[in-house]
Design a protein around this motif. Structure first.
Motif, PDB file in Angstrom:
ATOM      1  N   TRP A  11       0.830  -1.191   0.000  1.00 38.49           N
ATOM      2  CA  TRP A  11       0.000   0.000   0.000  1.00 38.49           C
ATOM      3  C   TRP A  11       0.869   1.247   0.000  1.00 38.49           C
ATOM      4  N   ASN A  12       0.245   2.344  -0.394  1.00 32.40           N
ATOM      5  CA  ASN A  12       0.863   3.655  -0.292  1.00 32.40           C
ATOM      6  C   ASN A  12      -0.250   4.655  -0.002  1.00 32.40           C
ATOM      7  N   GLU A  13       0.105   5.912   0.065  1.00 34.34           N
ATOM      8  CA  GLU A  13      -0.883   6.927   0.415  1.00 34.34           C
ATOM      9  C   GLU A  13      -2.063   6.926  -0.560  1.00 34.34           C
ATOM     10  N   GLU A  14      -1.784   6.864  -1.840  1.00 42.71           N
ATOM     11  CA  GLU A  14      -2.851   6.919  -2.842  1.00 42.71           C
ATOM     12  C   GLU A  14      -3.802   5.730  -2.709  1.00 42.71           C
ATOM     13  N   ILE A  15      -3.237   4.540  -2.530  1.00 36.80           N
ATOM     14  CA  ILE A  15      -4.066   3.336  -2.409  1.00 36.80           C
ATOM     15  C   ILE A  15      -4.997   3.425  -1.211  1.00 36.80           C
ATOM     16  N   LEU A  16      -4.454   3.822  -0.057  1.00 31.06           N
ATOM     17  CA  LEU A  16      -5.271   3.870   1.160  1.00 31.06           C
ATOM     18  C   LEU A  16      -6.344   4.954   1.079  1.00 31.06           C
ATOM     19  N   ILE A  17      -5.990   6.124   0.592  1.00 33.59           N
ATOM     20  CA  ILE A  17      -6.969   7.215   0.503  1.00 33.59           C
ATOM     21  C   ILE A  17      -8.100   6.842  -0.451  1.00 33.59           C
ATOM     22  N   ASN A  18      -7.758   6.225  -1.584  1.00 36.05           N
ATOM     23  CA  ASN A  18      -8.788   5.794  -2.529  1.00 36.05           C
ATOM     24  C   ASN A  18      -9.659   4.690  -1.943  1.00 36.05           C
ATOM     25  N   ARG A  19      -9.040   3.793  -1.179  1.00 33.99           N
ATOM     26  CA  ARG A  19      -9.815   2.706  -0.568  1.00 33.99           C
ATOM     27  C   ARG A  19     -10.791   3.242   0.474  1.00 33.99           C
ATOM     28  N   VAL A  20     -10.355   4.191   1.263  1.00 33.09           N
ATOM     29  CA  VAL A  20     -11.259   4.810   2.243  1.00 33.09           C
ATOM     30  C   VAL A  20     -12.427   5.485   1.525  1.00 33.09           C
ATOM     31  N   LYS A  21     -12.135   6.164   0.434  1.00 36.23           N
ATOM     32  CA  LYS A  21     -13.177   6.820  -0.361  1.00 36.23           C
ATOM     33  C   LYS A  21     -14.170   5.799  -0.903  1.00 36.23           C
ATOM     34  N   GLU A  22     -13.673   4.677  -1.410  1.00 36.48           N
ATOM     35  CA  GLU A  22     -14.538   3.621  -1.932  1.00 36.48           C
ATOM     36  C   GLU A  22     -15.467   3.079  -0.846  1.00 36.48           C
ATOM     37  N   LEU A  23     -14.904   2.849   0.337  1.00 33.50           N
ATOM     38  CA  LEU A  23     -15.704   2.322   1.437  1.00 33.50           C
ATOM     39  C   LEU A  23     -16.779   3.313   1.871  1.00 33.50           C
ATOM     40  N   ARG A  24     -16.455   4.606   1.863  1.00 37.73           N
ATOM     41  CA  ARG A  24     -17.454   5.625   2.185  1.00 37.73           C
ATOM     42  C   ARG A  24     -18.589   5.591   1.170  1.00 37.73           C
ATOM     43  N   GLU A  25     -18.236   5.475  -0.106  1.00 38.26           N
ATOM     44  CA  GLU A  25     -19.252   5.446  -1.157  1.00 38.26           C
ATOM     45  C   GLU A  25     -20.127   4.206  -1.068  1.00 38.26           C
ATOM     46  N   LEU A  26     -19.582   3.129  -0.501  1.00 37.95           N
ATOM     47  CA  LEU A  26     -20.355   1.903  -0.313  1.00 37.95           C
ATOM     48  C   LEU A  26     -21.244   1.960   0.921  1.00 37.95           C
ATOM     49  N   GLY A  27     -21.111   3.029   1.696  1.00 34.86           N
ATOM     50  CA  GLY A  27     -21.974   3.212   2.861  1.00 34.86           C
ATOM     51  C   GLY A  27     -21.328   3.045   4.215  1.00 34.86           C
ATOM     52  N   ALA A  28     -20.017   2.832   4.259  1.00 34.09           N
ATOM     53  CA  ALA A  28     -19.344   2.668   5.551  1.00 34.09           C
ATOM     54  C   ALA A  28     -19.386   3.978   6.335  1.00 34.09           C
ATOM     55  N   GLU A  29     -19.900   3.922   7.565  1.00 36.74           N
ATOM     56  CA  GLU A  29     -19.993   5.117   8.394  1.00 36.74           C
ATOM     57  C   GLU A  29     -18.741   5.330   9.230  1.00 36.74           C
ATOM     58  N   ARG A  30     -18.075   4.259   9.602  1.00 36.10           N
ATOM     59  CA  ARG A  30     -16.862   4.356  10.418  1.00 36.10           C
ATOM     60  C   ARG A  30     -15.762   3.534   9.757  1.00 36.10           C
ATOM     61  N   ILE A  31     -14.604   4.123   9.588  1.00 38.24           N
ATOM     62  CA  ILE A  31     -13.472   3.424   8.990  1.00 38.24           C
ATOM     63  C   ILE A  31     -12.265   3.562   9.914  1.00 38.24           C
ATOM     64  N   SER A  32     -11.619   2.430  10.170  1.00 41.24           N
ATOM     65  CA  SER A  32     -10.502   2.425  11.121  1.00 41.24           C
ATOM     66  C   SER A  32      -9.260   1.805  10.500  1.00 41.24           C
ATOM     67  N   PHE A  33      -8.121   2.252  10.980  1.00 29.97           N
ATOM     68  CA  PHE A  33      -6.839   1.611  10.695  1.00 29.97           C
ATOM     69  C   PHE A  33      -6.388   0.902  11.961  1.00 29.97           C
ATOM     70  N   LYS A  34      -5.703  -0.212  11.799  1.00 26.38           N
ATOM     71  CA  LYS A  34      -5.044  -0.858  12.938  1.00 26.38           C
ATOM     72  C   LYS A  34      -3.639  -1.237  12.499  1.00 26.38           C
ATOM     73  N   THR A  35      -2.672  -0.871  13.294  1.00 28.93           N
ATOM     74  CA  THR A  35      -1.293  -1.120  12.899  1.00 28.93           C
ATOM     75  C   THR A  35      -0.452  -1.478  14.116  1.00 28.93           C
ATOM     76  N   GLY A  36       0.780  -1.856  13.870  1.00 30.93           N
ATOM     77  CA  GLY A  36       1.646  -2.318  14.946  1.00 30.93           C
ATOM     78  C   GLY A  36       2.714  -1.321  15.347  1.00 30.93           C
ATOM     79  N   PRO A  37       3.705  -1.796  16.086  1.00 29.18           N
ATOM     80  CA  PRO A  37       4.739  -0.920  16.646  1.00 29.18           C
ATOM     81  C   PRO A  37       5.884  -0.687  15.660  1.00 29.18           C
ATOM     82  N   PHE A  38       5.689   0.256  14.760  1.00 29.00           N
ATOM     83  CA  PHE A  38       6.699   0.546  13.747  1.00 29.00           C
ATOM     84  C   PHE A  38       7.562   1.740  14.171  1.00 29.00           C
ATOM     85  N   ASP A  39       8.546   2.036  13.337  1.00 28.72           N
ATOM     86  CA  ASP A  39       9.448   3.137  13.687  1.00 28.72           C
ATOM     87  C   ASP A  39       8.733   4.477  13.500  1.00 28.72           C
TER      88      ASP A  39
END
Length: 265
Positions: free
Chosen positions: A22-50
């Motif tokens: 993934w990169n910034e463009e992929i994630l931003i577009n995916r969030v947009k797609e999910l919103r258009e599909l009706g998602a009211e809440r969208i979350s990221f979950k990630t681990g302990p990175f630098d």
């Protein structure tokens, strides 16, 4: 080879999931797609990175309008990670939350729109919840509890199965002899669900009782500190006891506070 596998002989197969790309463009577009599909809440979950990746994730979440980002500290990786990575890699939760506090503070000063932030990673007791909220305040307002809740579910299920099988564990006999007597949470659940509460699995009741214990304990700790609402918890509510803890968190030790207060005598 497939026949040998069924017989329990031959090569052992490992399941390896697809690596996320993934990169910034992929994630931003995916969030947009999910919103258009009706998602009211969208979350990221990630681990302990630098820090570089933590900043990158938060900047993308801000730009995409993500509602919640959960950062999971302690051991790194998912269930598909090598055992050494799960046990020894990553950033301990206190270290990671301290990094996040500084990052979020800087982003707030630069007027970034910040999502809600949750911290997780080895949190199991109410005092740990309180410390997690205090250390990250005012930017981290949620705490995630994972394995401890799953342990409560497994314990509740196991005890329930023993009772149904006619064996009441010795440690529980003083509370009663059946599920309704031993699982005290059922009394509270009856207020919500009536007699249907008796149909709830003992594993689920175990989770309810555990989370209820955490909630009650947190309220008691808050009351002792005269904090009667979550938004009043702040970093002054905890004091590191060692120089290392002070260095990691950026908080004052008792000695620091004493030195400052002596001038008021």
């Amino acid at each position: 080879m497939a026949e040998n596998y069924k017989k329990g002989i031959g090569q052992v197969f490992e399941r390896i999931s697809k690596l996320p790309i993934w990169n910034e463009e992929i994630l931003i577009n995916r969030v947009k797609e999910l919103r258009e599909l009706g998602a009211e809440r969208i979350s990221f979950k990630t681990g302990p990175f630098d820090p570089e990746d933590l900043i990158r994730i938060l900047k993308i979440a801000s730009k995409a309008g993500v509602d919640l980002v959960t950062f999971d500290g302690a051991g790194g990786g998912s269930g598909n990670s090598p055992s050494k990575m799960m046990n020894e890699w990553g950033i301990p939760t206190v270290y990671m939350e301290s990094l996040l506090y500084n990052i979020l503070k800087k982003m707030d000063e630069k007027n970034y729109s910040l999502p809600q932030i949750a911290i997780a990673g080895g949190i199991a007791m109410e005092d740990q919840v309180f410390k997690g909220l205090a250390l990250g305040a005012p930017y981290i307002g949620l705490v995630g509890i994972g394995r401890a809740a799953m342990a409560a579910a497994m314990a509740g299920k196991q005890v329930g199965e023993l009772i149904k099988g006619g064996t009441v564990p010795k440690d529980y006999q003083r509370f009663g002899s059946n599920i309704e007597e031993i699982f005290s949470g059922i009394r509270e659940l009856k207020e919500l669900y009536g007699d249907d509460a008796l149909n709830i699995s003992t594993g689920a009741i175990g989770v309810y009782s555990y989370i209820n214990r955490i909630s009650t304990g947190l309220k008691q700790l808050m009351a002792l500190n005269r904090k009667f609402s979550l938004e009043y918890i702040n970093r002054n509510d905890i004091i590191p006891l060692t120089e290392l803890a002070a260095k990691v968190t950026g908080l004052e030790t008792y000695s620091d506070k004493l030195e400052r207060e002596l001038s008021n005598i």
